[in-house]
Design a protein around this motif. Structure first.
Motif, PDB file in Angstrom:
ATOM      1  N   SER A  86       0.805  -1.226   0.000  1.00 49.64           N
ATOM      2  CA  SER A  86       0.000   0.000   0.000  1.00 49.64           C
ATOM      3  C   SER A  86       0.836   1.274   0.000  1.00 49.64           C
ATOM      4  O   SER A  86       0.289   2.360  -0.240  1.00 49.64           O
ATOM      5  CB  SER A  86      -0.948   0.013   1.206  1.00 49.64           C
ATOM      6  OG  SER A  86      -0.218   0.063   2.420  1.00 49.64           O
ATOM      7  N   THR A  87       2.153   1.172   0.264  1.00 49.09           N
ATOM      8  CA  THR A  87       2.968   2.388   0.325  1.00 49.09           C
ATOM      9  C   THR A  87       4.027   2.454  -0.773  1.00 49.09           C
ATOM     10  O   THR A  87       4.680   3.481  -0.933  1.00 49.09           O
ATOM     11  CB  THR A  87       3.659   2.539   1.693  1.00 49.09           C
ATOM     12  OG1 THR A  87       4.632   1.500   1.865  1.00 49.09           O
ATOM     13  CG2 THR A  87       2.627   2.469   2.822  1.00 49.09           C
TER      14      THR A  87
ATOM     15  N   ARG B  77       3.283   5.056   5.862  1.00 48.39           N
ATOM     16  CA  ARG B  77       1.826   5.148   5.672  1.00 48.39           C
ATOM     17  C   ARG B  77       1.414   6.547   5.237  1.00 48.39           C
ATOM     18  O   ARG B  77       0.593   6.721   4.330  1.00 48.39           O
ATOM     19  CB  ARG B  77       1.099   4.775   6.974  1.00 48.39           C
ATOM     20  CG  ARG B  77      -0.431   4.722   6.825  1.00 48.39           C
ATOM     21  CD  ARG B  77      -1.138   4.906   8.146  1.00 48.39           C
ATOM     22  NE  ARG B  77      -0.971   6.264   8.657  1.00 48.39           N
ATOM     23  CZ  ARG B  77      -1.678   7.297   8.230  1.00 48.39           C
ATOM     24  NH1 ARG B  77      -2.565   7.179   7.255  1.00 48.39           N
ATOM     25  NH2 ARG B  77      -1.479   8.495   8.763  1.00 48.39           N
TER      26      ARG B  77
ATOM     27  N   TYR C  83       3.259   9.000   3.821  1.00 48.49           N
ATOM     28  CA  TYR C  83       3.857   9.606   2.626  1.00 48.49           C
ATOM     29  C   TYR C  83       3.920   8.681   1.414  1.00 48.49           C
ATOM     30  O   TYR C  83       4.285   9.123   0.331  1.00 48.49           O
ATOM     31  CB  TYR C  83       5.252  10.134   2.970  1.00 48.49           C
ATOM     32  CG  TYR C  83       5.190  11.142   4.092  1.00 48.49           C
ATOM     33  CD1 TYR C  83       4.565  12.378   3.906  1.00 48.49           C
ATOM     34  CD2 TYR C  83       5.682  10.845   5.357  1.00 48.49           C
ATOM     35  CE1 TYR C  83       4.460  13.290   4.935  1.00 48.49           C
ATOM     36  CE2 TYR C  83       5.584  11.757   6.395  1.00 48.49           C
ATOM     37  CZ  TYR C  83       4.970  12.971   6.182  1.00 48.49           C
ATOM     38  OH  TYR C  83       4.856  13.878   7.208  1.00 48.49           O
TER      39      TYR C  83
ATOM     40  N   GLU D 163       2.257   6.886  -1.510  1.00 47.59           N
ATOM     41  CA  GLU D 163       1.062   6.878  -2.364  1.00 47.59           C
ATOM     42  C   GLU D 163       1.479   6.368  -3.747  1.00 47.59           C
ATOM     43  O   GLU D 163       1.669   7.149  -4.673  1.00 47.59           O
ATOM     44  CB  GLU D 163       0.462   8.280  -2.479  1.00 47.59           C
ATOM     45  CG  GLU D 163      -0.005   8.866  -1.162  1.00 47.59           C
ATOM     46  CD  GLU D 163      -0.549  10.281  -1.317  1.00 47.59           C
ATOM     47  OE1 GLU D 163      -1.763  10.410  -1.505  1.00 47.59           O
ATOM     48  OE2 GLU D 163       0.255  11.232  -1.283  1.00 47.59           O
TER      49      GLU D 163
ATOM     50  N   GLN E  36       0.217   7.581  -7.056  1.00 46.74           N
ATOM     51  CA  GLN E  36       0.686   8.916  -7.452  1.00 46.74           C
ATOM     52  C   GLN E  36       2.201   8.935  -7.656  1.00 46.74           C
ATOM     53  O   GLN E  36       2.811  10.002  -7.718  1.00 46.74           O
ATOM     54  CB  GLN E  36       0.284   9.938  -6.391  1.00 46.74           C
ATOM     55  CG  GLN E  36      -1.226  10.083  -6.218  1.00 46.74           C
ATOM     56  CD  GLN E  36      -1.591  11.155  -5.205  1.00 46.74           C
ATOM     57  OE1 GLN E  36      -0.815  12.084  -4.937  1.00 46.74           O
ATOM     58  NE2 GLN E  36      -2.770  11.037  -4.622  1.00 46.74           N
TER      59      GLN E  36
ATOM     60  N   ARG F 268       4.492   8.048  -5.589  1.00 44.29           N
ATOM     61  CA  ARG F 268       5.186   8.391  -4.352  1.00 44.29           C
ATOM     62  C   ARG F 268       5.373   7.077  -3.590  1.00 44.29           C
ATOM     63  O   ARG F 268       4.427   6.560  -3.005  1.00 44.29           O
ATOM     64  CB  ARG F 268       4.384   9.391  -3.514  1.00 44.29           C
ATOM     65  CG  ARG F 268       4.230  10.756  -4.175  1.00 44.29           C
ATOM     66  CD  ARG F 268       3.223  11.613  -3.399  1.00 44.29           C
ATOM     67  NE  ARG F 268       3.098  12.936  -3.980  1.00 44.29           N
ATOM     68  CZ  ARG F 268       3.676  14.038  -3.501  1.00 44.29           C
ATOM     69  NH1 ARG F 268       4.406  13.959  -2.405  1.00 44.29           N
ATOM     70  NH2 ARG F 268       3.508  15.194  -4.094  1.00 44.29           N
ATOM     71  N   HIS F 269       6.575   6.545  -3.646  1.00 43.18           N
ATOM     72  CA  HIS F 269       6.851   5.212  -3.126  1.00 43.18           C
ATOM     73  C   HIS F 269       7.635   5.314  -1.820  1.00 43.18           C
ATOM     74  O   HIS F 269       8.695   5.946  -1.784  1.00 43.18           O
ATOM     75  CB  HIS F 269       7.641   4.406  -4.153  1.00 43.18           C
ATOM     76  CG  HIS F 269       6.954   4.279  -5.469  1.00 43.18           C
ATOM     77  ND1 HIS F 269       6.056   3.273  -5.752  1.00 43.18           N
ATOM     78  CD2 HIS F 269       7.011   5.065  -6.581  1.00 43.18           C
ATOM     79  CE1 HIS F 269       5.600   3.424  -6.992  1.00 43.18           C
ATOM     80  NE2 HIS F 269       6.159   4.510  -7.511  1.00 43.18           N
TER      81      HIS F 269
END
Length: 284
Positions: free
Chosen positions: A193-194, A227, A229, A231, A234, A236-237
């Protein structure tokens, strides 16, 4: 610059942060636990393992305050209300999984050490904890957010490594898996999820190819800093990297040993790989 952290802006898509390696114990801590015992809560020397990263253009954020004083990898709602001498006026998390660490004594402000030793012999005031949040948590998260935003704006994607260390064997109050013998590395992206799955697998494969044992999302999946930061939709890993302390230090004396040299070389090779990796181009 706040006296409680170091923030070095980067020029690449890569951002690293070390929230738990701080060794500057504030005068207002007021702990009753012996400092030698309390220091075992630190991710000691993690900042040294990655000290090459700023020169390679990676953004860098490092906490100087210790995690037992204020844990920047917890949300401000992860509050143990039993610590206070008056009601906590802000929101408190209610989710059972989120509050699992709080029950172990490891919330935003720690109640016990990893071995269950009480840290305080007093009740805390609401104002003093709110001051810790304002001085430590808020500037730290502002720096991480700025570093990631800037990386993403420059390159269209960002890769964030949240850098930690872990004991060779889990202590009684450190995890929901006490007594577990840890792998050399635990890579966490909160079950995909991140960060993208391919990026997390790339990190695991690289470390395995260097001869390390690697676990993905067990027993550490990543907590607040990934969690908040991460996304991946988008681009953003965010990935949490836990390294076994036995690889680079004596867990009793906290002194680094000769193993730190090859470990640091392996971490540098990982960072260099990620600097050459565009996660948008990885095959799923």
């Amino acid at each position: 610059m706040t006296p409680f952290l170091r923030y070095l802006p980067g020029t690449t898509p890569l951002v690293l942060d070390s929230p738990h390696s701080g060794t500057a114990y504030p005068d207002d801590f007021g702990h009753a636990c012996e400092l030698q015992i309390l220091r075992r809560a630190e991710d000691t020397h993690v900042e040294k393992l990655y000290d090459f990263a700023p020169a390679l253009g990676a953004g860098w954020v490092e906490a100087f305050f210790p995690r037992s004083y204020l844990d920047a990898n917890r949300d401000t709602t992860e509050i143990d209300v039993s610590l206070f001498d008056e009601p906590w006026p802000k929101a408190v998390a209610t989710d059972a999984r989120v509050m699992g660490k709080v029950r172990l004594g490891k919330g935003l402000v720690w109640r016990t050490t990893d071995d269950g030793v009480p840290i305080y012999q007093r009740k805390l005031g609401v104002a003093e904890v709110q001051a810790r949040i304002a001085r430590c948590w808020e500037p730290y998260h502002a720096a991480v957010a700025q570093a990631i935003d800037s990386a993403h704006q420059r390159h269209g994607y960002s890769i964030h490594l949240n850098c930690h260390s872990m004991p060779a064997v889990a202590s009684s109050h450190a995890t929901e898996f006490p007594g577990e013998v840890h792998a050399d590395f635990v890579i966490g992206n909160r079950d995909g999820s991140t960060s993208s799955g391919p990026l997390a697998r790339l990190v695991c494969a690289h470390l395995e190819n260097r001869g390390y044992s690697v676990s993905l999302n067990h027993p550490y999946k990543g907590v607040e800093l990934v969690r908040r930061y991460g996304e991946p939709l988008q681009q953003r890993h965010s990935i949490q990297v836990e390294v076994n302390r036995k690889l680079y230090m004596d867990e009793q004396t906290l002194e680094m040993h000769e193993g730190a040299v090859p470990l640091k070389a392996s971490l540098q090779s990982l960072v260099q790989l990620l600097l050459q990796t565009d996660p948008r181009k990885l095959q799923s």
